[in-house]
Design a protein around this motif. Structure first.
Motif, mmCIF file in Angstrom:
data_model
loop_
_atom_site.group_PDB
_atom_site.id
_atom_site.type_symbol
_atom_site.label_atom_id
_atom_site.label_comp_id
_atom_site.label_asym_id
_atom_site.label_seq_id
_atom_site.Cartn_x
_atom_site.Cartn_y
_atom_site.Cartn_z
ATOM 1 N N PHE A 137 8.028 112.895 93.821
ATOM 2 C CA PHE A 137 7.672 111.888 92.818
ATOM 3 C C PHE A 137 6.223 111.474 93.000
ATOM 4 O O PHE A 137 5.769 111.246 94.110
ATOM 5 N N SER A 138 5.518 111.385 91.886
ATOM 6 C CA SER A 138 4.142 110.910 91.961
ATOM 7 C C SER A 138 4.082 109.621 91.171
ATOM 8 O O SER A 138 4.459 109.581 90.005
ATOM 9 N N SER A 139 3.628 108.532 91.819
ATOM 10 C CA SER A 139 3.742 107.220 91.174
ATOM 11 C C SER A 139 2.691 106.989 90.091
ATOM 12 O O SER A 139 2.867 106.171 89.223
ATOM 13 N N SER A 140 1.599 107.711 90.145
ATOM 14 C CA SER A 140 0.575 107.483 89.126
ATOM 15 C C SER A 140 0.467 108.711 88.226
ATOM 16 O O SER A 140 1.021 109.761 88.528
ATOM 17 N N GLU A 141 -0.243 108.552 87.135
ATOM 18 C CA GLU A 141 -0.481 109.694 86.237
ATOM 19 C C GLU A 141 -1.189 110.778 87.053
ATOM 20 O O GLU A 141 -2.157 110.507 87.762
ATOM 21 N N ALA A 142 -0.669 112.005 86.964
ATOM 22 C CA ALA A 142 -1.223 113.077 87.796
ATOM 23 C C ALA A 142 -2.708 113.290 87.493
ATOM 24 O O ALA A 142 -3.180 112.997 86.413
ATOM 25 N N GLU A 143 -3.409 113.753 88.487
ATOM 26 C CA GLU A 143 -4.824 114.069 88.317
ATOM 27 C C GLU A 143 -4.947 115.208 87.304
ATOM 28 O O GLU A 143 -4.033 116.017 87.176
ATOM 29 N N PRO A 144 -6.088 115.318 86.621
ATOM 30 C CA PRO A 144 -6.279 116.426 85.694
ATOM 31 C C PRO A 144 -6.026 117.753 86.401
ATOM 32 O O PRO A 144 -6.430 117.938 87.543
ATOM 33 N N ASP A 145 -5.346 118.620 85.716
ATOM 34 C CA ASP A 145 -5.050 119.980 86.208
ATOM 35 C C ASP A 145 -4.034 120.022 87.348
ATOM 36 O O ASP A 145 -3.712 121.091 87.829
ATOM 37 N N GLN A 146 -3.590 118.861 87.779
ATOM 38 C CA GLN A 146 -2.647 118.890 88.901
ATOM 39 C C GLN A 146 -1.221 118.974 88.375
ATOM 40 O O GLN A 146 -0.732 118.067 87.724
ATOM 41 N N MET A 147 -0.583 120.085 88.648
ATOM 42 C CA MET A 147 0.780 120.293 88.179
ATOM 43 C C MET A 147 1.735 120.085 89.357
ATOM 44 O O MET A 147 1.343 120.229 90.515
ATOM 45 N N PRO A 148 2.992 119.753 89.088
ATOM 46 C CA PRO A 148 3.901 119.512 90.209
ATOM 47 C C PRO A 148 4.130 120.750 91.064
ATOM 48 O O PRO A 148 4.181 121.863 90.547
ATOM 49 N N VAL A 149 4.231 120.521 92.359
ATOM 50 C CA VAL A 149 4.550 121.618 93.277
ATOM 51 C C VAL A 149 5.814 121.219 94.021
ATOM 52 O O VAL A 149 5.821 120.236 94.760
ATOM 53 N N GLY A 150 6.885 121.934 93.761
ATOM 54 C CA GLY A 150 8.159 121.586 94.363
ATOM 55 C C GLY A 150 8.437 122.362 95.634
ATOM 56 O O GLY A 150 7.602 123.150 96.090
ATOM 57 N N ARG A 151 9.615 122.085 96.188
ATOM 58 C CA ARG A 151 10.034 122.800 97.403
ATOM 59 C C ARG A 151 11.405 123.419 97.154
ATOM 60 O O ARG A 151 12.285 122.790 96.599
ATOM 61 N N MET A 152 11.556 124.658 97.590
ATOM 62 C CA MET A 152 12.816 125.365 97.340
ATOM 63 C C MET A 152 13.627 125.549 98.607
ATOM 64 O O MET A 152 13.075 125.696 99.679
#
Lengths: 229, 209
Positions: A137-152
């Motif tokens: 979870f990211s509490s603020s609006e993501a930085e430009p170009d920053q896409m979520p990176v999950g864990r599998m």
């Protein structure tokens, strides 16, 4: 996996769901209807973590034995799959635009990575059966170009197959799939043409993002990818 | 003839003893004292009535978890329950292979609504109508197939209940899939353990020479 491949997966998705394709006049992607084509559920939970999602699955009879080592880290999205059946969870308190992106990202993992791998395991190797992925979870609006990176997390036998492709590649593919699904090239181009006379720069991004119900950062990323910014 | 009051007295005492154990169990759950929880579960292994009471208490406890600590504790208790009272989690091969029916899903919906203390007129009506149905669920639980299923059953339901029914059906199918596959994996591991060790292992021949 390239743009052509994603386009064919998305075309199959629409055809399977019998859902109408979005247009410039009606640009919203019917995510719920598209997921409804598969054995896939989507649940919103407050205080989403791997542990609360698994607890919900236990409560609803979705699993009989919880996986080990569950995290209490706050998440934006989570998917658990057993063979071809999947359950997506998103954080209820998150922004709507990010909830939609989390769902599309997890749907990407399901269609591109988990389903093909686990369906094969269902018939050949009975011990290949579970996979999970979590987006922090990211509490603020993501930085430009920053896409979520999950864990599998895969069960051990699947791990060996999955490791042939790096987790980082799979994350990138899930993000690209989500981008292509929620912001189809033709629709974005059409909306840029439509709004360009009255809006520019951040205003233009905001208008198109609002029309398509995605975050500004996701739209900015997509416009750059399409060479429109 | 005096035997009966004695029997009744014995039954009362046994029941009272069970209630004391149950109180000890629920207090231990609240404190997170898993040693006591495990001890009670061990005791319940030889007493089916106590076992049922413990499982009922646990169902209420699981539905009441909200905080992170409660979720963590509920997961530990779930594991302890499966370890000590496996009969409460009967997952026979036969049960797991049986196709899910409309009645199974309706029963689950009814139980979940009751556990939450919800009064939902539409769910009550639907579960009442469908609980006895032996109609098998479609292999693929897509929105389209579930809509068609309700049409075939001649039951008119809202989109909301249709979604709830579909979600519940998917969760149940997932549970059976996971149970079936875990069972297969356990069987596979057991077979591997039981396979006789090949006497002519590498290295042994060299040692003989």
């Amino acid at each position: 996996m390239n743009t052509v491949f994603f386009a064919s997966v998305i075309a199959d998705l629409y055809s399977e769901a019998g859902a109408p394709l979005p247009t410039v006049d009606r640009p919203l992607v019917p995510l719920s209807d598209l997921m409804g084509a598969y054995d896939l559920t989507c649940t919103e939970l407050t205080g989403l973590t791997s542990a609360t999602a698994i607890q919900e699955l236990l409560r609803r009879g979705g699993i009989v034995e919880p996986p080990e080592r569950l995290s209490h880290e706050r998440l934006a999205g989570f998917i658990y799959t057993a063979a071809h059946i999947g359950a997506i969870f998103v954080e209820r308190a998150d922004y709507l635009v990010r909830r939609r992106f989390s769902v599309a990202h997890e749907l990407g993992h399901y269609l591109l990575h988990f389903r093909p791998l686990l369906q094969a395991g269902e018939s050949d190797e009975p011990s290949v059966y579970e996979a999970m992925e979590a987006i922090p979870f990211s509490s603020s609006e993501a930085e430009p170009d920053q896409m979520p990176v999950g864990r599998m997390t895969f069960t051990r036998p699947a791990q060996s197959t999955a490791s042939q492709k790096s987790f980082r590649d799979m994350e990138r593919e899930a993000n690209q799939f989500a981008g292509e699904l929620l912001m189809p090239k033709e629709i974005v181009q059409g909306l840029v043409e439509h709004h360009a006379r009255a809006a520019h720069g951040e205003d233009l991004i905001w208008r198109i993002a609002t029309d398509m119900l995605v975050s500004r950062s996701a739209m900015r990323w997509r416009l750059r990818f399409l060479g429109l910014l | 003839m005096q035997q009966q009051p004695q029997n009744n007295a014995h039954r009362d005492e046994t029941q009272l003893a069970r209630e004391k154990v149950l109180f000890r169990y629920s207090s231990a759950l609240q404190r997170g004292d898993f040693d006591i929880v495990a001890a009670v579960l061990h005791e319940a292994q030889d007493d089916p009535v106590l076992e049922r009471m413990v499982l009922d208490i646990n169902a209420i406890y699981t539905d009441d978890t909200n905080t992170q600590a409660e979720v963590e504790a509920a997961t530990v208790v779930q594991r302890l329950l499966q370890e000590h009272l496996p009969s409460g989690f009967v997952q026979t091969q036969e049960h797991l292979e049986t196709p899910l029916t409309v009645g199974d899903v309706a029963a689950r919906l009814q139980t979940e609504a009751a556990a939450k203390g919800q009064v939902d007129g539409e769910i009550s009506k639907i579960t009442g109508q469908l609980r006895a149905s032996q109609t098998a669920l479609p292999t693929k639980l897509s929105q389209h197939n579930i809509r068609q299923l309700f049409e075939e059953l001649g039951v008119n339901v809202s989109r909301r209940v249709q979604k709830l029914f579909r979600d519940t059906a998917i969760f149940l199918a997932m549970g059976r899939t996971q149970g079936r596959m875990r069972m297969a994996a356990t069987r596979q591991q057991k077979q591997l353990r039981e396979e006789p060790i090949d006497e002519a292992q590498p290295g042994q021949d060299e040692a003989r020479q």
